[in-house]
Design a protein around this motif. Sequence first.
Motif, PDB file in Angstrom:
ATOM      1  N   GLU A  43       1.108 -19.983  24.934  1.00 21.83           N
ATOM      2  CA  GLU A  43       2.048 -21.103  24.981  1.00 21.83           C
ATOM      3  C   GLU A  43       1.574 -22.143  25.988  1.00 21.83           C
ATOM      4  N   GLY A  44       1.098 -21.666  27.123  1.00 20.64           N
ATOM      5  CA  GLY A  44       0.563 -22.584  28.128  1.00 20.64           C
ATOM      6  C   GLY A  44      -0.679 -23.288  27.637  1.00 20.64           C
ATOM      7  N   SER A  46      -1.368 -23.972  24.538  1.00 23.37           N
ATOM      8  CA  SER A  46      -0.903 -24.950  23.551  1.00 23.37           C
ATOM      9  C   SER A  46      -0.347 -26.194  24.225  1.00 23.37           C
ATOM     10  N   SER A  47       0.474 -25.993  25.248  1.00 23.33           N
ATOM     11  CA  SER A  47       1.106 -27.117  25.936  1.00 23.33           C
ATOM     12  C   SER A  47       0.079 -28.039  26.580  1.00 23.33           C
ATOM     13  N   ASP A  50      -2.108 -29.816  23.872  1.00 24.84           N
ATOM     14  CA  ASP A  50      -1.332 -30.870  23.219  1.00 24.84           C
ATOM     15  C   ASP A  50      -1.212 -32.093  24.124  1.00 24.84           C
ATOM     16  N   SER A  51      -0.953 -31.857  25.396  1.00 23.23           N
ATOM     17  CA  SER A  51      -0.768 -32.959  26.338  1.00 23.23           C
ATOM     18  C   SER A  51      -2.033 -33.785  26.518  1.00 23.23           C
ATOM     19  N   LEU A  93      -1.022 -27.399  16.198  1.00 18.56           N
ATOM     20  CA  LEU A  93      -0.915 -28.705  16.847  1.00 18.56           C
ATOM     21  C   LEU A  93      -1.344 -29.846  15.929  1.00 18.56           C
TER      22      LEU A  93
END
Length: 334
Positions: A43-44, A46-47, A50-51, A93
Amino acid sequence: MKQYFLGVDVGGTKSHAVISDETGQVLGFGAGGTGNHEAVGFEGFSSVLDSVTRQALAMAGLEHQALTAIGMGIAGLDWPNDEPLHREVIERLGLHAPMTLVNDAVIGLIVGSRTGWGISVVAGTGSNCRGRDQNGREGRVSGVGHWSGEYGGGGDLVRRAMHSVTKAWVSRGPETILSPKFVEHVGAHDVMDLLEGLSRGRYHLHSSAVMVVFEAAREQDPVAIDALRWLGCELGSLAVGVVRQLHFEELSFDVVLTGSVYKGSPLIAESVGQTVHEVAPHATLVQLTAPPVVGAVMLAMEQAKINHIPLRDQLIQSSNRMLSNEGHMLKPSE
């Protein structure tokens, strides 16, 4: 028709994304924290991905559908089973362009080597070593650290130095100024208190304690100097393994030295060179001075059959110019 290439460096402490066109002109940039799944989970990862990707696309004025190809260097992408797990996240994503995923040590090699192939020897908090031949075939070490017999990071140097402090205290080894320096570093009363405190968890030594060893070596402490030479020989040994895997013994190639530990003392690089040259006498040691994320852009370009070597200087200069203007001057990976 214009081509656009996304390069991403997902690191253990920081992450970057860069978008370039086919001429080597950098158009977009993004920055974030660690994306290593071993530290922050998928999850981290991905975050952060994405950012940084959204930042770079927005600056370039592009949508992700415009991307020709993607290259990513990912910390924690260590084993074959890791890749499909990362690809699942990337697909969610919406990044569907052709892409190549590699361990983050590889992108430092691609941009750091003058030819785009060779060997990268990483010495930061931990160590790693990856190689790549002219055809893109990779060589590697396990990358999992001291329990596998691979040494070369700042933490390894601190442990080696503390071994010497303990040996001096029990009269198994020579006296060393490392002893009072580590006592002062943690705020202990004396060496016994230092050792008791470390064993009981009252004191802690982090990889930043390498500065104690560097300082002692600058003061010509023989034990500290020996520890630095040991570290360099261990790092060189990692490279020798990759030399043999890729049959580089008789070739001329670059060994790219990456990471903050090399900045502490020239003795480390000197020992790396001595160890490597015993097996591969035509190797040339070079320090990584370019942003590793540029290597990810070059990796993306390979998928479009673009010869990125003539674009290397332009990519580096364009990246640093944009990042300097944005106040994010990108530095070689630590």
